[in-house]
Design an enzyme around this catalytic site. Structure first.
Site, PDB file in Angstrom:
ATOM      1  N   CYS A 275     -36.559   7.396 -60.683  1.00  0.00           N
ATOM      2  CA  CYS A 275     -37.398   7.081 -61.848  1.00  0.00           C
ATOM      3  C   CYS A 275     -38.875   6.962 -61.479  1.00  0.00           C
ATOM      4  O   CYS A 275     -39.727   6.884 -62.358  1.00  0.00           O
ATOM      5  CB  CYS A 275     -36.916   5.797 -62.508  1.00  0.00           C
TER       6      CYS A 275
ATOM      7  N   ASN B 255     -33.540   5.412 -71.206  1.00  0.00           N
ATOM      8  CA  ASN B 255     -34.133   5.644 -69.883  1.00  0.00           C
ATOM      9  C   ASN B 255     -33.869   7.092 -69.461  1.00  0.00           C
ATOM     10  O   ASN B 255     -32.731   7.454 -69.164  1.00  0.00           O
ATOM     11  CB  ASN B 255     -33.495   4.651 -68.901  1.00  0.00           C
TER      12      ASN B 255
ATOM     13  N   HIS C  27     -42.566   3.314 -66.767  1.00  0.00           N
ATOM     14  CA  HIS C  27     -41.261   3.970 -66.836  1.00  0.00           C
ATOM     15  C   HIS C  27     -40.426   3.239 -67.891  1.00  0.00           C
ATOM     16  O   HIS C  27     -40.326   2.005 -67.879  1.00  0.00           O
ATOM     17  CB  HIS C  27     -40.596   3.919 -65.468  1.00  0.00           C
TER      18      HIS C  27
HETATM   19  N1  ACO Z   1     -22.099  -4.013 -74.258  1.00  0.00           N
HETATM   20  C1  ACO Z   1     -21.574  -5.234 -74.366  1.00  0.00           C
HETATM   21  N2  ACO Z   1     -21.455  -6.094 -73.337  1.00  0.00           N
HETATM   22  C2  ACO Z   1     -21.916  -5.677 -72.138  1.00  0.00           C
HETATM   23  C3  ACO Z   1     -22.481  -4.406 -71.943  1.00  0.00           C
HETATM   24  C4  ACO Z   1     -22.562  -3.559 -73.065  1.00  0.00           C
HETATM   25  N3  ACO Z   1     -23.071  -2.322 -72.991  1.00  0.00           N
HETATM   26  N4  ACO Z   1     -22.840  -4.284 -70.661  1.00  0.00           N
HETATM   27  C5  ACO Z   1     -22.519  -5.431 -70.050  1.00  0.00           C
HETATM   28  N5  ACO Z   1     -21.943  -6.283 -70.942  1.00  0.00           N
HETATM   29  C6  ACO Z   1     -21.449  -7.617 -70.719  1.00  0.00           C
HETATM   30  C7  ACO Z   1     -21.032  -7.836 -69.283  1.00  0.00           C
HETATM   31  O1  ACO Z   1     -19.704  -7.393 -69.075  1.00  0.00           O
HETATM   32  C8  ACO Z   1     -21.170  -9.319 -69.163  1.00  0.00           C
HETATM   33  O2  ACO Z   1     -20.041  -9.934 -69.728  1.00  0.00           O
HETATM   34  P1  ACO Z   1     -19.323 -11.173 -68.995  1.00  0.00           P
HETATM   35  O3  ACO Z   1     -20.371 -12.245 -68.964  1.00  0.00           O
HETATM   36  O4  ACO Z   1     -18.165 -11.454 -69.894  1.00  0.00           O
HETATM   37  O5  ACO Z   1     -18.975 -10.662 -67.643  1.00  0.00           O
HETATM   38  C9  ACO Z   1     -22.354  -9.649 -70.044  1.00  0.00           C
HETATM   39  O6  ACO Z   1     -22.515  -8.539 -70.942  1.00  0.00           O
HETATM   40  C10 ACO Z   1     -23.630  -9.840 -69.278  1.00  0.00           C
HETATM   41  O7  ACO Z   1     -23.747  -8.740 -68.353  1.00  0.00           O
HETATM   42  P2  ACO Z   1     -24.983  -8.619 -67.401  1.00  0.00           P
HETATM   43  O8  ACO Z   1     -24.838  -7.361 -66.582  1.00  0.00           O
HETATM   44  O9  ACO Z   1     -25.195  -9.897 -66.692  1.00  0.00           O
HETATM   45  O10 ACO Z   1     -26.101  -8.389 -68.501  1.00  0.00           O
HETATM   46  P3  ACO Z   1     -27.663  -8.580 -68.360  1.00  0.00           P
HETATM   47  O11 ACO Z   1     -28.122  -9.642 -69.254  1.00  0.00           O
HETATM   48  O12 ACO Z   1     -28.096  -8.603 -66.941  1.00  0.00           O
HETATM   49  O13 ACO Z   1     -28.169  -7.204 -68.986  1.00  0.00           O
HETATM   50  C11 ACO Z   1     -28.970  -5.060 -68.280  1.00  0.00           C
HETATM   51  C12 ACO Z   1     -27.759  -5.987 -68.397  1.00  0.00           C
HETATM   52  C13 ACO Z   1     -29.483  -4.741 -69.653  1.00  0.00           C
HETATM   53  C14 ACO Z   1     -28.542  -3.786 -67.584  1.00  0.00           C
HETATM   54  C15 ACO Z   1     -30.062  -5.815 -67.452  1.00  0.00           C
HETATM   55  O14 ACO Z   1     -29.518  -6.301 -66.243  1.00  0.00           O
HETATM   56  C16 ACO Z   1     -31.215  -4.945 -67.137  1.00  0.00           C
HETATM   57  O15 ACO Z   1     -32.006  -4.628 -67.986  1.00  0.00           O
HETATM   58  N6  ACO Z   1     -31.376  -4.550 -65.870  1.00  0.00           N
HETATM   59  C17 ACO Z   1     -32.341  -3.573 -65.478  1.00  0.00           C
HETATM   60  C18 ACO Z   1     -31.616  -2.296 -65.436  1.00  0.00           C
HETATM   61  C19 ACO Z   1     -32.510  -1.122 -65.523  1.00  0.00           C
HETATM   62  O16 ACO Z   1     -33.508  -1.131 -66.205  1.00  0.00           O
HETATM   63  N7  ACO Z   1     -32.120  -0.110 -64.791  1.00  0.00           N
HETATM   64  C20 ACO Z   1     -32.794   1.073 -64.741  1.00  0.00           C
HETATM   65  C21 ACO Z   1     -34.092   0.912 -63.979  1.00  0.00           C
HETATM   66  S1  ACO Z   1     -34.238   1.929 -62.661  1.00  0.00           S
HETATM   67  C22 ACO Z   1     -34.032   3.393 -63.261  1.00  0.00           C
HETATM   68  O17 ACO Z   1     -34.641   3.668 -64.261  1.00  0.00           O
HETATM   69  C23 ACO Z   1     -33.067   4.301 -62.650  1.00  0.00           C
END
Ligand code: ACO
Length: 335
Positions: free
Chosen positions: A117, A288, A258
């Protein structure tokens, strides 16, 4: 005496590709246990475009490139170098040469560059060095990715985040350098946070010789670690690039990050004290799109008439590697 080459860098055209398929959050809830509310509130994403069966990395990158060359008022034959930032080539030997052929950019050398990215920012800075040394005058920089090829569509933690796309810019030599500052960084010790890894499978050729013949595995990500990394390192790298440009965040007309996640965009803007009206976001429509996200968002904002010649843009890419970087540049080359 011979004319001295112009060694200032300007960004004079942008373009992007139009994709054939669209997948809304509600469509995703037919594939995995998720819903529009969860996705939109955690990421800002409402839908994403996907490459259809007729589209390839080559065709998307060429379309974005063609549009950028046209905006720059050039012909493909004026381009001397094409750098294609991508992690999802059609061919592991490289796709840039296919793009060069499709564009008819017969005078251009072409190569792929991979920095996930961060790829577009790394490519922009790489291309600029060829201009600063007086080697080339017109360079096409493309960011294009088809991550849908490598997403695990049964993994709700990742499949809701990504989309496909392509964007491009033309860099041109000029007298006054409009690339005001940049900074590039990598930290391979955090590599396991975000991967699209090759999984080797040993295959014995003869008794004493075994080779590895495997395939790439779908994207894996530690979302929380990536989030923490982005909100701490991105403001820092932008501040370093601003320092090199002898500017501060107050001088920025546009913050162009990004497009990974709206919460990351908001957190970085807050840290830098950049008001939301100066933060470019197309998260809701595109998700993304990896190396494509910055030039795609730039092109949409330019074509909407918002970015004007002379505007100062602070851009930052960040992602797998881990890699991250920032560049501060002025749009256009009007004096
Ligand atoms: N729908 C519903 N529930 C979900 C989903 C979904 N799509 N995905 C995860 N959950 C659930 C999980 O299973 C978890 O449930 P549990 O508590 O029962 O286990 C709960 O939601 C919380 O999951 P987390 O992974 O802790 O969620 P978080 O609040 O961290 O959000 C996210 C996840 C949005 C991915 C966040 O961590 C984030 O924004 N991270 C950055 C990721 C990113 O931007 N990556 C790309 C950047 S680099 C690049 O561009 C390649």
């Amino acid at each position: 005496m011979l004319n001295q080459p112009k060694t200032g860098v300007s960004v004079v055209g942008s373009g992007s590709a139009r994709l054939s398929s669209r997948l809304a959050n509600d469509d995703l809830s037919r594939l995995v246990e998720t819903d529009d509310e969860w996705i939109a509130s955690r990421t800002g994403i409402r839908s994403r475009n996907l490459a259809g069966a007729e589209e390839s990395l080559r065709s998307l990158a060429a379309e974005a490139g063609r549009n950028a060359i046209a905006m720059a008022g050039l012909a493909p034959t004026d381009i001397q170098l094409i750098i294609l930032a991508t992690s999802t080539p059609d061919d592991l030997f490289g796709t840039a040469s296919q793009v060069q052929a499709e564009l008819g950019a017969v005078h251009a050398a072409a190569f792929d560059l991979t920095a996930a990215c961060s790829g577009f920012v790394f490519a922009l800075v790489t291309a600029s060095q060829f201009i600063r040394t007086g080697t080339y005058q017109n360079i096409l920089v493309i960011g294009a990715d088809i991550l849908s090829r490598w997403v695990d569509w049964s993994d709700r933690r990742t499949c809701v985040l990504f989309g496909d796309g392509a964007g491009a810019v033309v860099l041109q030599s000029c007298d006054r350098d409009r690339l005001l500052g940049f900074e590039l960084c990598s930290d391979g010790s955090m590599n396991s946070c975000l991967n699209l890894s090759y999984a080797p499978e040993p295959q014995s050729l003869i008794d004493e010789v075994t080779v590895q013949q495997g395939t790439f595995q779908p994207i894996t990500m530690n979302g929380r670690e990536v989030y923490k990394f982005a909100v701490s390192r991105v403001p820092e790298v932008i501040e370093k690039a601003l320092f090199r440009a002898s500017l501060t965040a107050e001088n920025i007309d546009w913050l162009l990050l990004h497009q990974a996640n709206q919460r990351i965009l908001d957190a970085v803007a807050n840290r830098l004290k950049v008001p939301s009206e100066r933060v470019i976001s197309n998260m809701a429509q595109h998700g993304n799109t990896s190396a494509a996200s910055i030039p795609l968002a730039l092109d949409e904002t330019v074509r909407a008439g918002k970015i004007q010649p002379g505007d100062i843009i602070a851009t930052s890419g960040f992602g797998a590697g881990l890699t991250w970087g920032a560049a501060i540049f002025e749009w256009g080359n009007a004096d």
